[in-house]
Design an enzyme around this catalytic site. Structure first.
Site, mmCIF file in Angstrom:
data_model
loop_
_atom_site.group_PDB
_atom_site.id
_atom_site.type_symbol
_atom_site.label_atom_id
_atom_site.label_comp_id
_atom_site.label_asym_id
_atom_site.label_seq_id
_atom_site.Cartn_x
_atom_site.Cartn_y
_atom_site.Cartn_z
ATOM 1 N N HIS A 189 0.874 -1.178 0.000
ATOM 2 C CA HIS A 189 0.000 0.000 0.000
ATOM 3 C C HIS A 189 0.911 1.228 0.000
ATOM 4 C CE1 HIS A 189 -2.806 2.947 1.791
ATOM 5 N NE2 HIS A 189 -3.775 2.142 1.432
ATOM 6 N N ASP A 233 2.729 -4.704 7.964
ATOM 7 C CA ASP A 233 1.521 -3.891 7.799
ATOM 8 C C ASP A 233 0.332 -4.833 7.928
ATOM 9 O OD1 ASP A 233 -0.729 -2.700 6.774
ATOM 10 O OD2 ASP A 233 0.244 -1.848 5.010
ATOM 11 N N GLN A 275 -4.935 -5.213 6.730
ATOM 12 C CA GLN A 275 -5.951 -6.134 6.194
ATOM 13 C C GLN A 275 -5.981 -7.457 6.951
ATOM 14 O OE1 GLN A 275 -8.166 -5.450 3.836
ATOM 15 N NE2 GLN A 275 -7.344 -3.429 3.349
ATOM 16 N N LYS A 287 -10.665 -0.977 10.047
ATOM 17 C CA LYS A 287 -10.730 -2.158 9.182
ATOM 18 C C LYS A 287 -11.027 -3.410 9.989
ATOM 19 C CE LYS A 287 -7.639 -0.170 5.846
ATOM 20 N NZ LYS A 287 -8.223 0.128 4.536
ATOM 21 N N CYS A 333 -4.726 2.433 -3.742
ATOM 22 C CA CYS A 333 -3.517 2.924 -3.069
ATOM 23 C C CYS A 333 -2.371 1.930 -3.207
ATOM 24 C CB CYS A 333 -3.756 3.216 -1.592
ATOM 25 S SG CYS A 333 -4.911 4.543 -1.333
HETATM 26 N N1 PMP Z 1 -1.987 -0.846 4.414
HETATM 27 C C1 PMP Z 1 -2.935 -1.600 3.863
HETATM 28 C C2 PMP Z 1 -2.606 -2.989 3.400
HETATM 29 C C3 PMP Z 1 -4.229 -1.085 3.733
HETATM 30 O O1 PMP Z 1 -5.189 -1.834 3.172
HETATM 31 C C4 PMP Z 1 -4.501 0.229 4.184
HETATM 32 C C5 PMP Z 1 -5.884 0.841 4.023
HETATM 33 N N2 PMP Z 1 -6.442 0.654 2.753
HETATM 34 C C6 PMP Z 1 -3.470 0.962 4.758
HETATM 35 C C7 PMP Z 1 -2.227 0.386 4.861
HETATM 36 C C8 PMP Z 1 -3.674 2.338 5.275
HETATM 37 O O2 PMP Z 1 -4.555 2.322 6.362
HETATM 38 P P1 PMP Z 1 -5.136 3.669 6.961
HETATM 39 O O3 PMP Z 1 -5.667 4.451 5.789
HETATM 40 O O4 PMP Z 1 -6.221 3.213 7.881
HETATM 41 O O5 PMP Z 1 -4.036 4.368 7.655
#
Ligand code: PMP
Length: 406
Positions: free
Chosen positions: A123, A200, A203, A226, A364
């Site tokens: 991401h 990270d 998910q 999430k 993203c």
């Molecule tokens: N890493 C991953 C794998 C994600 O799916 C996301 C959110 N789509 C993020 C990081 C970023 O999370 P946040 O926007 O809640 O900070």
């Protein structure tokens, strides 16, 4: 049986009863954020009705109660991820802030030529903070390639590690492909070379039981929203020995021990990394979400989402011109796809008219989509409350959209 249990849990999500465009909502955008159970919503309401007060500094009764509730939430999170100590549980705004915290503390101590390894499927939250450091400090960013099924090339990772490698930072589960990465294996490999690992977990926490001691990762980042908790709050887990060595990041109230103009000393963990008034209600809500998920049973949730994934994948493969991107053997309930001759955006807009909410775009994670030769995909991502009947509605909607667009 499992379907019945999940349906009973679904009843606890008030938002899922609403309609959109006059149709029952089919919510398949769980990768972006999930809906919240009554217990989480109620805990935040109750905080504002009965407890609202600033924490950690008040001598008065209410402040004490609010502080206790917030610190109990930290303890719930500790149990949820099985951290050794609640000192290792840092409240942040979300995954993005957690990774930026590591980049701005651990990362700041790196020197020109030091290497950080990320993967192709990250991401942007796990790419851009390291790029900023690269531009500021001259560190080198190395990227683990992804094969055609959307799995990490572990041999390439092995070959990429050098005596300059200072950190490996990879996603536990990819939001763009659904791939579940072999993170324990990565941690073991990294530790052979005494390299710390950041995972990270954005998910992963809503899909599988995460045990940071078992994974033996050095940092683990995730977001409340999430995992059936609130927005605006998330967690950075860090091993105590690691966090102790790091300088503070943001400065301000709550993170200090003593301040004078000559010198400031800092609070102990975890407060050293928590400057200013936090998202108190949301922190409490996150604690409730942890307990809620544990009671619901993460094994059951994972099993149900797997059933949904297989059911949807089979039916989607029947649709002519369908290409699913990411076919990893270990995969969470995420299906990214493109349809021949149909723009993802058009598909998303059309099936929205039929009540089905999916994500379209780059999720993203532009680099990995470009790797697969696409700029955008449509993505259906499942949560514990989704049903096979909803998948039928989704498939029918896609067939209708396809007829209209082709
Ligand atoms: N890493 C991953 C794998 C994600 O799916 C996301 C959110 N789509 C993020 C990081 C970023 O999370 P946040 O926007 O809640 O900070």
């Amino acid at each position: 049986q499992l379907a019945q249990e999940m349906l009973a849990l679904r009843e606890q999500f008030p938002l899922l009863n609403r309609t959109v465009h006059g149709k029952p909502l089919v919510y398949f955008d769980n990768g972006a954020t999930v809906q919240k159970p009554e217990a989480v919503i109620e805990s935040m309401n109750q905080y504002y009705r009965e407890l609202n007060s600033n924490i950690h500094r008040g001598v008065h009764y209410l402040s004490g109660e609010a502080t206790d509730a917030y610190e109990q939430a930290r303890e719930k999170v500790r149990q949820f991820i099985n951290a050794r100590s609640s000192k290792e549980v840092i409240f942040v705004r979300g995954t993005t802030e957690a990774i930026n915290l590591v980049a701005n503390t651990f990362g700041r101590q790196l020197s020109e030529g030091d290497e950080v390894i990320v993967s192709m499927m990250e991401h942007h939250a796990n790419i851009v903070p390291w790029q900023l450091l690269r531009d500021q400090l001259g560190i080198v960013l190395k990227v683990i390639p992804v094969d055609e099924d959307g799995e990490l090339d572990m041999a390439a990772l092995n070959a990429m590690i050098s005596d300059k490698t200072r950190l490996i930072s990879v996603t536990h589960i990819s939001n763009a492909l659904g791939t579940i990465n072999p993170v324990k294996q990565i941690t073991q490999l990294a530790h052979l070379h005494e390299i710390p690992v950041l995972l990270d977990g954005a998910q992963a926490v809503p899909h599988t039981k995460v045990d940071v001691q078992d994974l033996d990762c050095d940092f683990y980042a995730f977001s409340g929203h999430k995992m059936y908790g609130p927005t605006g709050v998330g967690i950075l887990y860090g091993k105590e020995t690691m966090l102790e060595k790091l300088p503070p990041w943001q400065g301000g109230g709550d993170m200090i021990d003593h301040v004078s103009f000559e010198e400031t000393t800092f609070a102990d963990l975890p407060h050293k990394f928590e400057a200013g008034t936090p998202a108190i209600a949301e922190g409490i809500g996150l604690g409730v979400a942890c307990d809620w998920l544990t009671n619901a049973g993460l094994d059951k949730i994972a099993a149900w989402e797997d059933i949904l994934l297989k059911y949807a994948t089979e039916q989607m493969n029947e649709i002519p011109g369908m290409r699913i991107i990411g076919n990893a053997e270990q995969k969470a309930g995420v299906i990214s796809f493109v349809m021949d001759g149909v723009h993802a955006q058009d598909l998303g807009v059309l099936i929205d008219q039929l009540g089905v909410a999916i994500r379209t775009g780059h999720h993203c994670a532009m680099p990995v989509l470009h790797h697969f030769g696409v700029n955008a995909t449509a993505r259906a991502s499942f949560g514990l409350y989704n049903t096979k009947e909803e998948i039928d509605v989704f498939i029918a909607a896609m067939n209708r959209a396809r007829d209209m667009l082709l």
